[in-house]
Write an enzyme that holds these catalytic residues in place. Structure first.
Site, PDB file in Angstrom:
ATOM      1  N   GLY A   1     -16.075  14.862  -1.805  1.00 51.08           N
ATOM      2  CA  GLY A   1     -15.729  13.573  -1.224  1.00 51.08           C
ATOM      3  C   GLY A   1     -15.384  12.559  -2.290  1.00 51.08           C
ATOM      4  O   GLY A   1     -15.664  12.772  -3.463  1.00 51.08           O
ATOM      5  N   PRO A   2     -14.789  11.448  -1.868  1.00 51.61           N
ATOM      6  CA  PRO A   2     -14.382  10.415  -2.824  1.00 51.61           C
ATOM      7  C   PRO A   2     -15.601   9.809  -3.541  1.00 51.61           C
ATOM      8  O   PRO A   2     -16.721   9.956  -3.048  1.00 51.61           O
ATOM      9  CB  PRO A   2     -13.709   9.356  -1.950  1.00 51.61           C
ATOM     10  CG  PRO A   2     -13.616   9.907  -0.591  1.00 51.61           C
ATOM     11  CD  PRO A   2     -14.494  11.090  -0.482  1.00 51.61           C
TER      12      PRO A   2
ATOM     13  N   GLY B   1     -18.508   7.458  -4.761  1.00 51.46           N
ATOM     14  CA  GLY B   1     -19.288   6.402  -4.126  1.00 51.46           C
ATOM     15  C   GLY B   1     -19.626   6.620  -2.673  1.00 51.46           C
ATOM     16  O   GLY B   1     -20.112   5.728  -2.000  1.00 51.46           O
TER      17      GLY B   1
ATOM     18  N   GLU C   1       3.899 -14.010  -2.447  1.00 48.42           N
ATOM     19  CA  GLU C   1       2.796 -13.730  -1.517  1.00 48.42           C
ATOM     20  C   GLU C   1       3.101 -14.237  -0.112  1.00 48.42           C
ATOM     21  O   GLU C   1       2.819 -13.552   0.868  1.00 48.42           O
ATOM     22  CB  GLU C   1       1.487 -14.349  -2.027  1.00 48.42           C
ATOM     23  CG  GLU C   1       0.997 -13.806  -3.368  1.00 48.42           C
ATOM     24  CD  GLU C   1       0.828 -12.295  -3.389  1.00 48.42           C
ATOM     25  OE1 GLU C   1       0.606 -11.693  -2.322  1.00 48.42           O
ATOM     26  OE2 GLU C   1       0.944 -11.707  -4.482  1.00 48.42           O
TER      27      GLU C   1
END
Ligand code: ADP
Ligand code: ZN
Length: 620
Positions: free
Chosen positions: A198-199, A201, A420
């Site tokens: 899993g990723p 963290g 933005e």
């Protein structure tokens, strides 16, 4: 002779000198001769004795002006007075057995030797530190320095949230570690190795620890990358030592973090990393060599299972893989609740709102949010953490910490503001884009000069073609705004363009969304490495003509979205100017304020219906 050996020899000299010195002092202090009692009496009668010290069994004395071959200090056995008298009258030469001075002699060598060894170890440590070899010379091959052993793990499954499937799978391992007899009696075979995939963290380490905690067994942990930084042969010795130690403490868990650092497929990197290969081989040997019945369970974590050497994944090795994925909304809520336990939350705080905002966050990020929020509340001298602290914390985690000290000049600021607002206005005008929460030109993180924060309102697992196109349009909004206003592009849209290209490529190559190329997948590089030919990426299994067509299709998709975006922003030029002006003076504006500005100008305003797939903080 290189500096490293010179350095050593210096210490050897100092140590030797120390040994000689200490021995000399010791010898001087201990020049005490054992004499017979009759000798003592003779000295006594001759008035030769300067002083004596009487203990229960011995007499220690100092002789006045000792002659050659006479001792300055002496020791003799103490004899009862009447008995001594009798011995003297009968002229018996009497000497007592003073307990051996062997110990004393030995000490006179052992003490300096210990000092010598001490200095030696110290020198080696210093040397090792200088060379950056943490554990030091003496511990080569002994992994004690880097294996972490927790005898009593306090973590339980209750501390791990949002990964219920993984927990269920690991429950069996807990049962086994608790009552191994039950399993072996029934002939059941427990997997030797469990790979948590899993990723970063997401709580892989935490889960492994929880298994140890639930079963009440010791937890050995070591990182794959720590095996490989040493000299050739050391990593392999460490693996051996690790298993040796673990077997003595069985039942127990061995946890190897970053397995990919150690278990990369062999032969893929042509530069033949001997050390890694030896270490990996040793790991395979150890895994084959131990029997789960001794109660040692090997767990490992990786976020890149596809690069692991296939040998590691074979039956009898890491033959069980447990997916530890990023949590969904209810998982995030559960994780937030776990970490909120130690935090004073204001009663008004609704963690569900925070869970909804944090799509794509891993457990570690969520833990981080609560921590950041608590720090913010402390800084604001508040009684408890409130919603605004949590929201600010979410932004911090998304976009990195505010960097007010990075100063943009006026023109740069202006450009960033238009860029933005460009993203935000397009997001307001295409349906289905994530609602804009906030626009900011306060530089954050490492690279972002400004950002548009769009937060999805629900988890998404599928996206339609038009949603992908809208996403491209929003990403292009910044670049288009810059071109419209300044008639020239800048480097600020780099990240946006990378994302745009990725999306368009996937549409063509993976999702069959190009009419021209049809419903065909040209995307084979998602395959695990071991199915490939060993040299990295698989060769394209389509012709050069197709490759050209793919490129053209990608171009076509991006170009048509570019035109659409230009049209949207042209129709909203007034809003663009106005919002950019407000943004320049206030540095941040909220999504609500932006909507108000747009409404006030009477520009088109087709607010999206609030869906999206991931948190998008498109940087300037
Ligand atoms: P990984 O090993 O997958 O990289 P860690 O287990 O080291 O992640 O997680 C780091 C920290 O993040 C943990 O110590 C814990 O505080 C928090 N955390 C991560 N995932 C979870 C989870 N599922 N539940 C509770 N806390 C979590
Ligand atoms: Zn941008």
């Amino acid at each position: 002779m290189n500096t490293k050996t010179k350095f050593n020899i210096w210490y050897v000299f100092i140590a030797l000198w120390g040994v000689i010195l200490i021995h000399e002092v010791w010898a001087r202090m201990t020049q005490i001769q054992e004499i017979s009692y009759s000798q003592f009496q003779t000295y006594l009668a001759g008035g030769r004795i300067q002083e004596i010290r009487i203990t229960q069994n011995y007499i220690n004395g100092i002789l006045k002006d000792p002659k050659e071959n006479e001792p300055k200090q002496f020791i003799t056995v103490r004899v009862a007075a009447d008995f001594a008298e009798a011995l003297a009258t009968h002229k018996v030469k009497f000497s007592g057995q003073i307990e051996s001075t062997f110990i004393r002699d030995l000490l006179s060598w052992v003490v300096p030797a210990l000092v010598f060894v001490g200095i030696w170890i110290f020198a080696m440590r210093r040397f090792a530190e200088k060379q950056g070899l943490g554990g030091g010379f003496m511990s080569i091959g002994k992994s004690k320095a880097k294996i972490y052993l927790e005898k009593e793990v306090k973590v339980t499954f209750a501390d791990v949230a949002g990964v219920d499937e993984a927990k269920t799978e690991l429950q069996e391992v807990v049962e086994f570690l608790k009552t191994p007899e039950k399993f072996s009696r029934l002939g059941g075979r427990i997997p030797k190795g469990i790979l948590l995939v899993g990723p970063p963290g997401t709580g892989k380490t935490l889960l492994a620890k929880a298994v140890a905690g639930e079963s009440g067994v010791p937890f050995f942990s070591i990182s794959g990358s720590e095996f490989v930084e040493m000299f050739v042969g050391v990593g392999a010795a460490r693996v051996r030592d690790l298993f040796e130690q673990a077997k003595q403490k069985a039942p127990c868990i061995i946890f190897i973090d970053e397995l990919d650092a150690l278990g990369k497929a062999r032969g893929v990197m042509t530069s033949g990393h001997d050390e890694r290969e030896q270490t990996l081989n040793q790991l395979l040997v150890e895994m084959d060599g131990f029997d789960t019945r001794v109660g040692v369970i090997l767990m490992a974590a990786t976020n890149r299972p596809e690069i692991l050497d296939p040998a590691l994944l074979r039956a009898g090795r890491f033959d069980r893989q447990v997916l530890v994925d990023r949590p969904d909304k209810s998982g995030r809520l559960a994780i937030l609740r776990v970490h909120a336990k130690g935090v004073q939350l204001a009663p008004s705080v609704d963690l569900e709102v925070i869970a909804a905002m944090t799509v794509g966050f891993a457990g570690a990020d969520l833990a981080n949010i609560l921590n950041e929020a608590a720090l913010l509340a402390v800084r604001g001298e508040k009684e408890a953490v409130d919603t605004s602290d949590l929201q600010e914390a979410v932004e911090r985690v998304i976009a990195g910490l505010e960097k007010k000290n990075r100063v943009l000049n006026r023109q740069e600021k202006e450009r960033v503001a238009y860029h933005e607002v460009g993203h935000a206005l397009v997001a307001l005008n295409v349906s289905g884009a994530d609602p804009v929460q906030k626009i900011s030109i306060i530089p954050r993180g490492v690279a972002a000069l400004g950002y548009t924060l769009q937060l999805p309102t629900e988890d998404r697992f599928l996206m339609t073609k038009s949603e992908l196109e809208n996403r491209i349009a929003v990403l292009l909004g910044g670049r288009v705004a810059e071109e419209l206003i300044f008639n020239e592009a800048s480097t600020g849209a780099r990240d946006d363009l990378v994302k745009v290209t990725d999306i368009a490529k996937s549409m063509v190559k993976a999702y069959g969304m190009s009419d021209k190329l049809g419903k065909v997948s040209f995307d084979r590089n998602h395959q695990p490495l071991f199915l490939q030919n060993g040299q990295g990426l698989a060769p394209a299994d389509y012709s050069d003509d197709i490759a050209r067509e793919i490129d053209l299709e990608v171009r076509r998709i991006v170009d048509s979205q570019y035109e659409r975006t230009t049209a949207i922003l042209k129709a909203n030029t007034e809003s663009l100017h106005k919002a950019a002006g407000v943004l320049l003076s206030k540095e941040t504006i909220s999504g609500v304020e932006l909507s108000a500005i747009v409404t006030s100008t009477g520009n088109t305003h087709g607010a999206g219906d609030a869906v999206g797939m991931a948190v998008a903080a498109s940087s300037s």
